[in-house]
Scaffold this active site. Structure first.
Site, PDB file in Angstrom:
ATOM      1  N   ASP A  71      -2.754  77.272  53.616  1.00 18.64           N
ATOM      2  CA  ASP A  71      -1.924  76.212  52.845  1.00 18.64           C
ATOM      3  C   ASP A  71      -2.580  74.867  53.302  1.00 18.64           C
ATOM      4  OD1 ASP A  71       0.561  75.477  51.467  1.00 18.64           O
ATOM      5  OD2 ASP A  71       1.131  74.658  52.982  1.00 18.64           O
ATOM      6  N   PHE A 154     -11.414  67.890  43.387  1.00 20.66           N
ATOM      7  CA  PHE A 154     -10.056  68.006  42.599  1.00 20.66           C
ATOM      8  C   PHE A 154      -8.939  67.291  43.402  1.00 20.66           C
ATOM      9  CE2 PHE A 154      -7.679  70.870  45.422  1.00 20.66           C
ATOM     10  CZ  PHE A 154      -8.839  71.278  46.230  1.00 20.66           C
ATOM     11  N   HIS A 182     -11.487  69.995  55.711  1.00 19.04           N
ATOM     12  CA  HIS A 182     -10.415  70.854  56.443  1.00 19.04           C
ATOM     13  C   HIS A 182     -10.418  72.115  55.925  1.00 19.04           C
ATOM     14  CE1 HIS A 182      -9.597  69.556  52.241  1.00 19.04           C
ATOM     15  NE2 HIS A 182      -8.396  70.092  52.314  1.00 19.04           N
TER      16      HIS A 182
END
Ligand code: IMP
Length: 200
Positions: A71, A154, A182
């Site tokens: 996530d 993106f 990340h």
């Protein structure tokens, strides 16, 4: 020895990056589609960790396999961490990133560089068939720019400015973004954790 790992994503772009980084684990990495799984998962956690764990655990329960899930999102300090876990849903899932990005630039109008700090965060969770869960977190620090820059990447990449590189993350090559991002950092950390567990 684990010879198959499911990565709970439907995003083929992510799968490419994931396969590349996890290659030397020596396991076959399957997407949800590869594994023939089509389940709707409610991502109702309040943190990246909670959402990643929810996804990994549900797919592990449905398949009995070792499952990874991620996530990620953008945290802007001046906006108290928004859009955060709501990054994909910010202003509506189907709203274009041109509009989302312009909206964030507008919300930071008149805010000086030192208060425009932000980071992309990615958490990856691993759910083992025996119920064990491990997580890994990666982040990249930057500032919110004054206009969109670059055609690569993106999402929020065109407004995420890296002062030390003098460009946005939408202006990095894919190799450089994977090295700095990340997701790249979280994936490499997860790989090291998995190696320890699988070799134990
Ligand atoms: P998810 O982890 O696939 O749910 O992604 C959450 C959302 O965070 C994405 O839809 C993007 O809006 C944003 N996001 C995550 N990583 C990046 C990135 O590397 N660049 C730009 N936006 C990102």
């Amino acid at each position: 020895m684990i010879n198959q790992i499911i990565f709970a994503t439907g995003n083929e772009g992510k799968m490419k990056e994931i396969r590349l980084i996890l290659e030397d684990l020596g396991a076959e990495i399957l997407s949800l589609k590869d594994a023939g799984i089509d389940i709707e998962i409610q991502e109702d956690g309040k943190t990246f960790e909670e959402n990643a764990v929810i996804k990994a655990r549900e797919v592990m329960r449905a398949t009995g396999a070792l499952v990874l899930a991620d996530d990620s999102g953008l945290e802007i300090d001046y906006l108290n961490g928004e859009p955060g876990v709501y990054s994909a849903r910010y202003l509506g899932e189907d709203t274009s990133y041109r509009i989302k990005n312009q909206n964030l630039i507008d919300r930071l109008e008149g805010v000086p560089d030192e208060q425009r700090t932000a980071r992309f965060v990615c958490v990856i969770a691993a759910a083992f068939p025996d119920g064990r869960i491990i997580t890994a977190r990666g982040a990249i620090e930057g500032i919110i720019g004054y206009e969109e820059r670059g055609e690569g990447g993106f999402g929020y990449d065109p407004i995420f400015w890296l002062p030390e590189y003098g460009c946005s993350t939408a202006e990095l090559t894919m190799e450089k973004k994977n090295e700095l991002s990340h997701r790249g950092k979280a994936l490499r950390e997860m790989k090291n954790e998995l190696k320890k567990v699988l070799e134990a």
